[in-house]
Scaffold this active site. Sequence first.
Site, short mmCIF file in Angstrom:
data_model
loop_
_atom_site.label_atom_id
_atom_site.label_comp_id
_atom_site.label_asym_id
_atom_site.label_seq_id
_atom_site.Cartn_x
_atom_site.Cartn_y
_atom_site.Cartn_z
N ASN A 36 1.40 3.06 -2.50
CA ASN A 36 0.64 3.99 -3.35
C ASN A 36 -0.61 4.50 -2.66
OD1 ASN A 36 1.88 4.30 -6.16
ND2 ASN A 36 2.13 2.12 -5.70
N GLY B 192 0.77 -1.24 0.00
CA GLY B 192 0.00 0.00 0.00
C GLY B 192 0.80 1.29 0.00
N ASN C 108 -6.07 2.17 -13.54
CA ASN C 108 -5.10 1.25 -12.95
C ASN C 108 -3.69 1.82 -13.11
OD1 ASN C 108 -4.09 -1.27 -11.87
ND2 ASN C 108 -3.51 -1.84 -13.95
N HIS D 35 0.15 0.51 -13.59
CA HIS D 35 0.93 -0.69 -13.94
C HIS D 35 2.42 -0.32 -13.97
CE1 HIS D 35 1.52 -4.71 -15.47
NE2 HIS D 35 2.46 -4.19 -16.24
C1 GAR Z 1 2.96 -1.13 -7.55
O1 GAR Z 1 4.28 -1.08 -8.01
C2 GAR Z 1 2.01 -1.20 -8.73
O2 GAR Z 1 2.48 -0.54 -9.86
C3 GAR Z 1 1.93 -2.68 -8.95
O3 GAR Z 1 1.91 -3.25 -7.66
C4 GAR Z 1 2.71 -2.43 -6.80
C5 GAR Z 1 1.95 -2.22 -5.51
O4 GAR Z 1 2.77 -1.58 -4.57
N1 GAR Z 1 0.76 -3.05 -9.71
C6 GAR Z 1 0.75 -4.06 -10.56
O5 GAR Z 1 1.72 -4.76 -10.77
C7 GAR Z 1 -0.58 -4.24 -11.30
N2 GAR Z 1 -0.44 -5.18 -12.38
P1 GAR Z 1 2.13 -0.94 -3.26
O6 GAR Z 1 1.26 -2.00 -2.59
O7 GAR Z 1 3.32 -0.59 -2.40
O8 GAR Z 1 1.34 0.26 -3.68
#
Ligand code: GAR
Length: 188
Positions: A13, A11, A101, A103
């Site tokens: 982000n 989390g 989303n 990515h």
């Molecule tokens: C992030 O890097 C996001 O871009 C990726 O998961 C991570 C979550 O990090 N998303 C994907 O790969 C979607 N296909 P977080 O939990 O620290 O925000």
Amino acid sequence: MKIALFASGTGSNVRNIIKHFEKNKNVEIASVFSNKANAGALLHAIEAGIPTYVFSNQELTDVDSVYKIIEKQELDLIVLAGFLLKIPKLFISKFEGKIINLHPSLLPKFGGKGMYGTHVHRAVLAANELETGITIHYVNENYDKGAIIKQFKIDLTESDNLEAVQEKIKWLEKTYFPITIEELTNKL
Ligand code: GAR
């Protein structure tokens, strides 16, 4: 303007988005949803006093479950911030153009089923890419195939390992994801 966040992981982000919008009185982070009861994303929401909802894979596709809650919240935008399940058709038809989303690659490269988190970075390194980046895009019925809103790039060097790539992507996400969401809300 009301936004819901969906997340499955640590989390970072979610935390950045919550922090960013604390300064913007026009936007409310109304809720944080997760398919993982132990997701760090939920803790960041709880700390900020934002309602959280945990659901099973089954409940995500059930018309009387997650969808019902979301519908009541009268959201302007649903933001997937590290959310790893496929969004059901029902959501896409009801919230067309309102689900976005993040990515961690320059789509269409390194997207699709199974391409998430470090899997993406490993694939980027294995392909000896000279650059990587993040893509913010609308969600449609196919994994990572919706219209691209914005991409942000960063150069890779020969000495970059998995950790270095991860750091670079985290930096891009922290720097650009919240402001891109804000730009979108200004246009809604
Ligand atoms: C992030 O890097 C996001 O871009 C990726 O998961 C991570 C979550 O990090 N998303 C994907 O790969 C979607 N296909 P977080 O939990 O620290 O925000």
